[in-house]
Motif scaffolding. Structure first.
Motif, PDB file in Angstrom:
ATOM      1  N   SER A 137       0.809  -1.218   0.000  1.00  0.00           N
ATOM      2  CA  SER A 137       0.000   0.000   0.000  1.00  0.00           C
ATOM      3  C   SER A 137       0.846   1.273   0.000  1.00  0.00           C
TER       4      SER A 137
ATOM      5  N   ALA B 144      -9.217  -0.912   4.058  1.00  0.00           N
ATOM      6  CA  ALA B 144      -8.926  -1.614   5.308  1.00  0.00           C
ATOM      7  C   ALA B 144      -9.898  -2.774   5.528  1.00  0.00           C
ATOM      8  N   ASP B 145     -11.126  -2.633   5.030  1.00  0.00           N
ATOM      9  CA  ASP B 145     -12.109  -3.713   5.175  1.00  0.00           C
ATOM     10  C   ASP B 145     -11.748  -4.929   4.322  1.00  0.00           C
TER      11      ASP B 145
ATOM     12  N   ARG C  71      -8.650  -5.644   3.075  1.00  0.00           N
ATOM     13  CA  ARG C  71      -7.247  -6.062   3.187  1.00  0.00           C
ATOM     14  C   ARG C  71      -7.068  -7.422   3.868  1.00  0.00           C
TER      15      ARG C  71
ATOM     16  N   GLU D  92     -10.801   3.536   4.467  1.00  0.00           N
ATOM     17  CA  GLU D  92     -11.598   2.652   5.318  1.00  0.00           C
ATOM     18  C   GLU D  92     -12.080   1.428   4.549  1.00  0.00           C
TER      19      GLU D  92
END
Length: 288
Positions: free
Chosen positions: A5, A95-96, A98, A92
């Motif tokens: 990332s 992140a969900d 990943r 966000e």
């Protein structure tokens, strides 16, 4: 799967399938990921409101809509081939997806399927929370609810309709897009079908909640109508007395000129009729 990332780690990556998670403003990271995998980038600045998928030259480019707790959808754009899976979206939302991508096998398509599965699961979890909130909201609106609460229910119902349509669009995209399925191995096709089934279940949940909130709003409309009817009925005797004494014809002027007549017909009779009306309404409600 190896997940990157930031630009520095991407420079250090030597070989093997990789998934790159980037925000829309990380243009250099996006360009390097596209160059590494030979990806043909679509317009990543375009605003998407519904899920869609495109397949061209062995490259899959679906757009997923991630459901948030605020009942809003945000897009995650994916461009993937066998070597690189580039996923662009809000931090966000990235992140969900990943954890699911990191747990997937080292294959570019596996990162795509993992992201689709994670978005379906995220929507399922969010709808469960909406279900709990809707149940609580329905319990709080038993009887007569305020106008603000009824407006809140109306907004929730509109949001549930939109959520159901978006989940249905995800399901239709996965089922109807044969080219996307043809790019995947058998095990990945099975996971994609499971994600489509989850999206279908999410649509059913949203439809059920939409109907439930609609029933609550209908009950509220009935309660409001009943309250207005009761108030109007109570004032019927008073309106009758007011209308009677407002007609100044000769018979009334000749006979109703004493204080006793006024107290009897102007106060006592309307009060008795009002009490009888209220008790009559209660008796009628008990029988029905």
């Amino acid at each position: 799967m190896h997940v990157i990332s930031d630009e520095q780690r991407l420079r250090q990556h030597s070989s093997g399938p990789v998934c790159v998670l980037a925000e829309p403003d990380q243009e250099e990271l996006i360009r390097r990921a596209a160059s590494l995998g030979g990806l043909d980038l679509p317009d990543l600045q375009r605003r998407h409101h519904r899920p869609r998928a495109a397949v061209e030259k062995g490259q899959a480019a679906p757009v997923l809509m991630v459901l948030q707790d605020q009942h809003e959808h945000r897009p995650v754009q994916i461009v993937s081939n066998d070597d690189v899976s580039l996923q662009v979206g809000h931090p966000e939302d990235l992140a969900d997806v990943r954890p699911a991508v990191e747990a997937s096998p080292e294959h570019g398509r596996a990162g795509l399927v993992a992201a689709v599965t994670a978005v379906a699961q995220q929507a399922e979890d969010a709808l469960e929370r909406i279900d709990d909130d809707s149940q609580q909201l329905g319990d709080e609106t038993l009887g007569f609810a305020s106008a603000a609460r009824r407006r809140e229910l109306g907004r929730l119902r509109a949001e549930l309709f939109r959520l159901g349509q978006t989940q249905a669009a995800h399901r239709n995209m996965l089922i109807a897009h044969d080219e996307l399925s043809d790019l995947l191995e058998q095990q990945h096709r099975s996971r994609l079908n499971q994600a489509a089934a989850t999206f279908g279940a999410n649509q059913s949940t949203a439809t059920r909640l939409y109907a439930m909130v609609g029933d609550v709003l209908d009950e509220q409309a009935t309660v409001v109508s009943e309250r207005l009817t009761v108030v109007a009925t109570i004032f019927l005797p008073l309106t009758l007395a007011n209308g009677f004494f407002g007609m100044n014809f000769q018979w009334m002027l000749d006979r109703l000129d004493s204080l006793a007549s006024f107290l009897l017909l102007g106060l006592l009779a309307p009060a008795v009729l009002t009490v009888l009306t209220v008790f009559g309404l209660r008796l009628l409600n008990r029988r029905t």
